[in-house]
Design a protein around this motif. Structure first.
Motif, PDB file in Angstrom:
ATOM      1  N   ALA A  37       2.696  -8.598   1.139  1.00  0.00           N
ATOM      2  CA  ALA A  37       1.667  -9.492   0.595  1.00  0.00           C
ATOM      3  C   ALA A  37       0.813  -8.750  -0.426  1.00  0.00           C
ATOM      4  CB  ALA A  37       0.802 -10.048   1.724  1.00  0.00           C
ATOM      5  N   GLY A  38       0.517  -7.489  -0.167  1.00  0.00           N
ATOM      6  CA  GLY A  38      -0.259  -6.685  -1.103  1.00  0.00           C
ATOM      7  C   GLY A  38       0.474  -6.441  -2.414  1.00  0.00           C
ATOM      8  N   ARG A  39       1.793  -6.305  -2.347  1.00  0.00           N
ATOM      9  CA  ARG A  39       2.572  -6.118  -3.585  1.00  0.00           C
ATOM     10  C   ARG A  39       2.589  -7.407  -4.405  1.00  0.00           C
ATOM     11  NH1 ARG A  39       5.807  -3.242  -0.045  1.00  0.00           N
ATOM     12  NH2 ARG A  39       7.237  -4.983   0.228  1.00  0.00           N
ATOM     13  N   THR A  45      -7.175  -6.617  -1.318  1.00  0.00           N
ATOM     14  CA  THR A  45      -7.421  -5.313  -0.732  1.00  0.00           C
ATOM     15  C   THR A  45      -6.930  -5.236   0.712  1.00  0.00           C
ATOM     16  OG1 THR A  45      -9.634  -6.025  -0.088  1.00  0.00           O
ATOM     17  CG2 THR A  45      -9.419  -4.887  -2.200  1.00  0.00           C
ATOM     18  N   ALA A  46      -5.955  -6.026   1.050  1.00  0.00           N
ATOM     19  CA  ALA A  46      -5.418  -6.031   2.415  1.00  0.00           C
ATOM     20  C   ALA A  46      -4.583  -4.787   2.654  1.00  0.00           C
ATOM     21  CB  ALA A  46      -4.575  -7.271   2.656  1.00  0.00           C
ATOM     22  N   SER A  47      -4.746  -4.226   3.814  1.00  0.00           N
ATOM     23  CA  SER A  47      -3.915  -3.113   4.247  1.00  0.00           C
ATOM     24  C   SER A  47      -3.660  -3.307   5.737  1.00  0.00           C
ATOM     25  CB  SER A  47      -4.613  -1.785   4.003  1.00  0.00           C
ATOM     26  OG  SER A  47      -5.694  -1.619   4.895  1.00  0.00           O
ATOM     27  N   PRO A  48      -2.610  -2.706   6.277  1.00  0.00           N
ATOM     28  CA  PRO A  48      -2.363  -2.843   7.718  1.00  0.00           C
ATOM     29  C   PRO A  48      -3.562  -2.401   8.563  1.00  0.00           C
ATOM     30  CG  PRO A  48      -0.432  -1.961   6.650  1.00  0.00           C
ATOM     31  CD  PRO A  48      -1.538  -1.991   5.611  1.00  0.00           C
ATOM     32  N   VAL A  49      -4.250  -1.357   8.135  1.00  0.00           N
ATOM     33  CA  VAL A  49      -5.412  -0.872   8.890  1.00  0.00           C
ATOM     34  C   VAL A  49      -6.527  -1.914   8.842  1.00  0.00           C
ATOM     35  CG1 VAL A  49      -7.205   0.904   8.983  1.00  0.00           C
ATOM     36  CG2 VAL A  49      -4.850   1.538   8.529  1.00  0.00           C
TER      37      VAL A  49
END
Length: 53
Positions: A37-39, A45-49
């Motif tokens: 989704a981030g790509r 600014t979504a990240s797994p963390v």
């Protein structure tokens, strides 16, 4: 869309298209989903963390 076996789950992120249907998604699959989704949306600014927080 209703997936009978997934509708009874208490989990937020569950398998809908692969067995076991309705089972919680493993952490690696969630990470891959968030990274993909981030790509697609580089401004996000979504990240797994961040999603786990």
């Amino acid at each position: 869309m209703t997936v009978e076996r997934a509708a009874k789950s208490d989990f937020v992120l569950v398998n809908l298209f692969r067995e076991p249907i309705g089972a919680p998604m493993p952490p690696d699959a969630v990470n891959a989903l968030v990274e993909a989704a981030g790509r697609r949306e580089p401004q996000a600014t979504a990240s797994p963390v961040g999603v786990r927080q």
